[in-house]
Scaffold this active site. Sequence first.
Site, PDB file in Angstrom:
ATOM      1  N   HIS A 121       0.822  -1.208   0.000  1.00 42.36           N
ATOM      2  CA  HIS A 121       0.000   0.000   0.000  1.00 42.36           C
ATOM      3  C   HIS A 121       0.860   1.264   0.000  1.00 42.36           C
ATOM      4  O   HIS A 121       0.552   2.224  -0.682  1.00 42.36           O
ATOM      5  CB  HIS A 121      -0.927  -0.017   1.225  1.00 42.36           C
ATOM      6  CG  HIS A 121      -2.010   1.000   1.163  1.00 42.36           C
ATOM      7  ND1 HIS A 121      -3.031   0.939   0.252  1.00 42.36           N
ATOM      8  CD2 HIS A 121      -2.225   2.110   1.903  1.00 42.36           C
ATOM      9  CE1 HIS A 121      -3.842   1.971   0.432  1.00 42.36           C
ATOM     10  NE2 HIS A 121      -3.365   2.692   1.420  1.00 42.36           N
TER      11      HIS A 121
ATOM     12  N   TYR B 148       4.469  -0.026  -2.814  1.00 43.74           N
ATOM     13  CA  TYR B 148       4.254  -0.528  -4.176  1.00 43.74           C
ATOM     14  C   TYR B 148       5.291  -1.571  -4.583  1.00 43.74           C
ATOM     15  O   TYR B 148       5.858  -1.517  -5.661  1.00 43.74           O
ATOM     16  CB  TYR B 148       4.257   0.636  -5.181  1.00 43.74           C
ATOM     17  CG  TYR B 148       3.131   1.606  -4.973  1.00 43.74           C
ATOM     18  CD1 TYR B 148       1.867   1.344  -5.497  1.00 43.74           C
ATOM     19  CD2 TYR B 148       3.316   2.773  -4.244  1.00 43.74           C
ATOM     20  CE1 TYR B 148       0.816   2.223  -5.299  1.00 43.74           C
ATOM     21  CE2 TYR B 148       2.269   3.659  -4.038  1.00 43.74           C
ATOM     22  CZ  TYR B 148       1.020   3.384  -4.562  1.00 43.74           C
ATOM     23  OH  TYR B 148      -0.012   4.248  -4.353  1.00 43.74           O
TER      24      TYR B 148
ATOM     25  N   LYS C  27      -6.490  13.107  -8.590  1.00 47.35           N
ATOM     26  CA  LYS C  27      -6.034  11.781  -8.214  1.00 47.35           C
ATOM     27  C   LYS C  27      -7.229  10.904  -7.841  1.00 47.35           C
ATOM     28  O   LYS C  27      -8.264  11.430  -7.413  1.00 47.35           O
ATOM     29  CB  LYS C  27      -5.087  11.857  -7.009  1.00 47.35           C
ATOM     30  CG  LYS C  27      -4.395  10.529  -6.729  1.00 47.35           C
ATOM     31  CD  LYS C  27      -3.518  10.561  -5.499  1.00 47.35           C
ATOM     32  CE  LYS C  27      -2.875   9.194  -5.318  1.00 47.35           C
ATOM     33  NZ  LYS C  27      -2.147   9.090  -4.069  1.00 47.35           N
TER      34      LYS C  27
ATOM     35  N   GLU D 200      -8.192   7.294  -5.581  1.00 47.67           N
ATOM     36  CA  GLU D 200      -7.640   6.386  -4.584  1.00 47.67           C
ATOM     37  C   GLU D 200      -8.710   5.398  -4.120  1.00 47.67           C
ATOM     38  O   GLU D 200      -9.888   5.697  -4.136  1.00 47.67           O
ATOM     39  CB  GLU D 200      -7.114   7.181  -3.397  1.00 47.67           C
ATOM     40  CG  GLU D 200      -6.093   6.414  -2.597  1.00 47.67           C
ATOM     41  CD  GLU D 200      -5.216   7.352  -1.774  1.00 47.67           C
ATOM     42  OE1 GLU D 200      -4.050   7.539  -2.137  1.00 47.67           O
ATOM     43  OE2 GLU D 200      -5.716   7.898  -0.780  1.00 47.67           O
TER      44      GLU D 200
ATOM     45  N   HIS E 122     -10.491   2.816  -1.269  1.00 45.20           N
ATOM     46  CA  HIS E 122     -10.690   2.567   0.158  1.00 45.20           C
ATOM     47  C   HIS E 122     -11.553   1.311   0.287  1.00 45.20           C
ATOM     48  O   HIS E 122     -12.590   1.315   0.941  1.00 45.20           O
ATOM     49  CB  HIS E 122     -11.326   3.769   0.850  1.00 45.20           C
ATOM     50  CG  HIS E 122     -10.571   4.190   2.067  1.00 45.20           C
ATOM     51  ND1 HIS E 122     -11.154   4.683   3.199  1.00 45.20           N
ATOM     52  CD2 HIS E 122      -9.253   4.168   2.335  1.00 45.20           C
ATOM     53  CE1 HIS E 122     -10.231   4.966   4.101  1.00 45.20           C
ATOM     54  NE2 HIS E 122      -9.068   4.659   3.602  1.00 45.20           N
TER      55      HIS E 122
ATOM     56  N   HIS F 247     -10.941  -2.086   1.417  1.00 44.92           N
ATOM     57  CA  HIS F 247     -11.030  -2.916   2.612  1.00 44.92           C
ATOM     58  C   HIS F 247     -11.687  -2.197   3.779  1.00 44.92           C
ATOM     59  O   HIS F 247     -12.547  -2.765   4.440  1.00 44.92           O
ATOM     60  CB  HIS F 247      -9.657  -3.474   2.967  1.00 44.92           C
ATOM     61  CG  HIS F 247      -9.224  -4.565   2.026  1.00 44.92           C
ATOM     62  ND1 HIS F 247      -7.963  -5.097   2.031  1.00 44.92           N
ATOM     63  CD2 HIS F 247      -9.899  -5.210   1.063  1.00 44.92           C
ATOM     64  CE1 HIS F 247      -7.889  -6.036   1.096  1.00 44.92           C
ATOM     65  NE2 HIS F 247      -9.042  -6.111   0.495  1.00 44.92           N
TER      66      HIS F 247
ATOM     67  N   GLN G 159     -10.960   3.871  10.806  1.00 45.37           N
ATOM     68  CA  GLN G 159     -10.855   5.277  11.169  1.00 45.37           C
ATOM     69  C   GLN G 159     -12.228   5.938  11.076  1.00 45.37           C
ATOM     70  O   GLN G 159     -13.051   5.553  10.259  1.00 45.37           O
ATOM     71  CB  GLN G 159      -9.913   6.042  10.232  1.00 45.37           C
ATOM     72  CG  GLN G 159      -8.620   5.329   9.919  1.00 45.37           C
ATOM     73  CD  GLN G 159      -8.708   4.553   8.616  1.00 45.37           C
ATOM     74  OE1 GLN G 159      -9.745   4.057   8.241  1.00 45.37           O
ATOM     75  NE2 GLN G 159      -7.585   4.464   7.941  1.00 45.37           N
TER      76      GLN G 159
ATOM     77  N   SER H 185      -5.292   8.214  12.357  1.00 44.49           N
ATOM     78  CA  SER H 185      -6.318   9.203  12.676  1.00 44.49           C
ATOM     79  C   SER H 185      -6.430  10.175  11.509  1.00 44.49           C
ATOM     80  O   SER H 185      -5.431  10.551  10.908  1.00 44.49           O
ATOM     81  CB  SER H 185      -5.945   9.970  13.945  1.00 44.49           C
ATOM     82  OG  SER H 185      -6.076   9.127  15.063  1.00 44.49           O
TER      83      SER H 185
ATOM     84  N   ASN I  10      -3.124   4.863  -7.923  1.00 45.90           N
ATOM     85  CA  ASN I  10      -3.070   4.088  -6.701  1.00 45.90           C
ATOM     86  C   ASN I  10      -3.281   2.616  -7.066  1.00 45.90           C
ATOM     87  O   ASN I  10      -3.959   2.311  -8.029  1.00 45.90           O
ATOM     88  CB  ASN I  10      -4.162   4.651  -5.767  1.00 45.90           C
ATOM     89  CG  ASN I  10      -4.771   3.665  -4.820  1.00 45.90           C
ATOM     90  OD1 ASN I  10      -5.900   3.246  -5.013  1.00 45.90           O
ATOM     91  ND2 ASN I  10      -4.060   3.290  -3.786  1.00 45.90           N
TER      92      ASN I  10
END
Lengths: 749, 85, 232
Positions: free
Chosen positions: A51, A54, A93, A95, A97, A99, A243, A316, A539
């Site tokens: 992650h 890479y 960009k 990305e 999320h 999982h 989080q 956090s 990503n």
Amino acid sequence: MTVALRDTPVTPDVVAAHGIRTDEYDRIVELLGREPNFTELGVFSLMWSEHCGYKYSRALLSEFPSTGPQVVQGPGENAGAVDVGHGFAVVFKMESHNHPSAVEPYQGAATGVGGILRDVFTMGARPIAMLDSLRFGALDDPHVRYLFRHVVRGVGDYGNCVGVPTVGGEIVFDDAYAGNPLVNAMCLGLIRHEDLMRASAAGPGNAVYVLGASTGRDGIHGASKLASTELSADTVESRPTVQIGDPFTEKLLLEATLELIESGAAVGVQDMGAAGLTSSSSEMAARAGTGIEIDVALVPRREPGMTPYEVLLSESQERMLVVARPDQEPALMAIAEKWDLPCTRIGIVTDDDLWRVLEDGEEVCRIPVAALVDEVPRYVREVQEPSYLAEVHGSMPDPDEITRIDPLAALEGLLSAPTIASKRWVWEQYDHHVQTNTILGPGPAGAALLSIKGTPGALGVSTDGNGRYVYCDPRRGGALAVAEAARNLATVGARPLGVTDCLNFGNPEKDAVYFQFAEAVRGIAEACRAFDAPVVSGNVSFYNESPKGAIYPTPTIGMVGLLEDVEARPRGGGSPGDSLILIGRDGAHLGAGSLLAEVLGIVAGRAPAVDLDAERRHAEIVRELVRGGVAVSAQDVSDGGLAVTAAETCFGLPAACGIEIELPEAEGGPHGAMFGEDGARYLLVVPAERRDLARQRLDSGAVPWREAGRVTSDGRIRFRDVGERPREELERRWRNAISDRMETMEDER
Amino acid sequence: MTARVEVFVQLKDGMLDPQGKTLEHALEALGYSGVENVRVGKWITFAVEGGCREEIAGRVDEMCRRLLANTVIERFTYKLLEDGE
Amino acid sequence: MSGVPIGIVRFPGTNCDQDVFDAVAAIDGALPVWLWHKETALGGVRGIVLAGGFAYGDYLRAGAIARFSPIMERVIAFARSGGPVLGICNGFQILTEAGLLPGALMRNAGLSFVCREQWLRVDSTDTPFTRHFRPRQLVRFPVAHGEGNYVADDETLDLLEGEGRVVFRYVDEAGEATPLANPNGSARNIAGIADERGNVVGLMPHPDRAMSLLVGSEDGREVFRGLLEAAA
């Protein structure tokens, strides 16, 4: 991992529990010249995870084109940027999320949005739009409905609160994603060239600050544990790594960050995203070629008794790492106070190339910056084509089986398949108007169109990716994802400028997955070259597997393009007598397509062949016809072929209108022409009085085309010699397929 | 004295509570029959220092009226717990 | 820059401030001016807009915390002295929390945030913000909110109706206030109301997002033109 004592001995078991291979551990010992302590081990496990580091993908990703005269910032920063003229650049960009969203869909999706927003405003750009590319299992599964409902709510609540419109994206429902949904968020920001900020910790002696939220135990080991391993029943119980997002603090952080960059109150800014303080501080130092020293005792905490290990690895949210010169400190502090955000000095930039961590002045980590950032292992593997591909290619159904399908019943089925049906239930929960740039939002077109205030131009944006194609044909599938995005941009008159991507795959340590990844990357690279659309950010998300198996390999492409003059935008509308012009040849290719998947329930055959030269030429002529007002609207022909495209075109016409489509004669029935998903094709609405203009232009363009039908006034959708249905009936199915399920069926957590 | 305070805020009786209705329906779907009148509220806790019990109660009451509840649509109750209780 | 100064209040979490700023700037003769929530003076503004967003994250209740910001004391005094005050979306919620407008805005009946194009009927042209519309004119402003369900007791609702203080109502394309046209369950399809004197108006839909045909509607211009004239 709830208790992490700093004196935990580093045993082989502890090393393995951190996901570090023995050869990797040996390399760490070599780099340090000694055994790492427990905290250092945790730091390596993060920075050397897929992650953050890479390690399986970087070598292959170098095949992507990443340069061009329009590129203002290529890969390697928080986000990429391309020039849009008049002194402005667009920073963007995408990305994943995935999982976190599988474990806690609302917070997972919300914090995904938060993270990608920070990547963009960290560069000094004001976020102007979001798009979301989502994949779920079949919507008839009550747990899938639970995930879907809460992901959509999480995306909406976060973006709506921060005040960034969600203007588009796509959603696919397929059993392949049942155990592992995909949540990919893309953000675009606008900036003047001179304000672009890089995330570097330059200038030894400068101070390092944490701006924003305090640090708690949330998300510890999120990056390595959640994003770099397969999902199991065990992970679903691992809620401490989730989080919690706070969009209100994010909004304050956004304003404060933009203000401090605009006013020159910082040297460098970096989001504390995945792997928190560890990756942000080491990456900033690596970019600047400096060292950094941090005292974790100075980091504001939300919980008592946190160890250095926990402070370093916490994920956090809504925190920024800021580097500032001593003379900038008063301005920095004043801005933080204005926005009611804590800003705390926690360390200093050094010139010794070391990443040093202290606790109350006592050293707890001492690692060369290069060991964390540049020495990440790189794996390139030689693998054979997996055997499933030949099986899939050879298992096309018997032609008779296809001939027996009732074409109009199939069209009904396709229009009410959640993947193809209207997504209104979703995008009405997203504020897609705020900031008043949205010319075309999530409803009407394949791409969103946004005005760029301060310039005469507009941005076209689209996200695309067909995992079934990539599963059946990794290389073609990769190229088709790019081609689809470019087609969508063409339909709003926009020319591609650049690409961001999210590469969602299974476990790369498995040969089949690695093969899919390598081939898809090649396909994407080839197509991006053909469209002159360099990849400026992106990503990789591996390990998208669950006990039910790997997901379809799913690269999603986010493409940004420019319409130089907003006055040349498509105006929409249409009236009886208008022509429907098909650009490209009639369809025939059913392999890997929607008819097989949604109607027969099988995945078989190859993905459509890719002719990048035709894609480019056809896109060019569509842009020209749209920009010149010759066509009032254009749709590309994709999922479900000409039949679905024609129906959707009809739904965009004024209420009483219908359409009539003529199909070429074909042995074995109209199925290929109606449902074939061959590439480089578009359906355009051309007003009667501009038909001759269109004809002239198309004939001189050496592009295959035909007049495929016309707009009628009888409110029916008719395929001549095949049959017809009332538009209202088809439209109702298409409009209500998702909302009916979501409003009448129960969820199950 | 120092008191721990628990404030409960809920929509007034008779106000439609769509969230409560939805939960009621969901509980029913899960097989819990006989569930009625589900109402969703807020539970707010804090500590407050100074004065006697009556004075604290007076201040908490004021806090509820001014900020914690919107008395146009909500009703509130609160409990004062002395440390150790 | 010169013109009649119109103040736009920025709370932490306000996110339509720039949209309102642009809307005011688009009216000839108006000068948009920021009013920071920590300020205790209005700096001579002649009209005030409370913009949409999520002031203080909408935590506790939308508008509940913002109404105690230092600037709000001045805004309340300004409104009571007859100055024109417009609350849009979150601004409307703040005005009800502050007691400048009656009733309250609850969570949408459908429990979801709703963002869509919306037809409204102008049911009162007796406010500065609606004087340029024809009575019962249909206008199109987008809505985008999660807590826009207007409630008040029957007595208050009857009073509002009786005094012509229901300013905007959610309607369908034909101008009918049907349940289907109501995006959030508001009592009597109420989208916007005025105070007794008409100088304070709050509405959930966004005239600030209806300033140009590029985004689908320019019906909002008349609202801001009316604000400027009342402020001048």
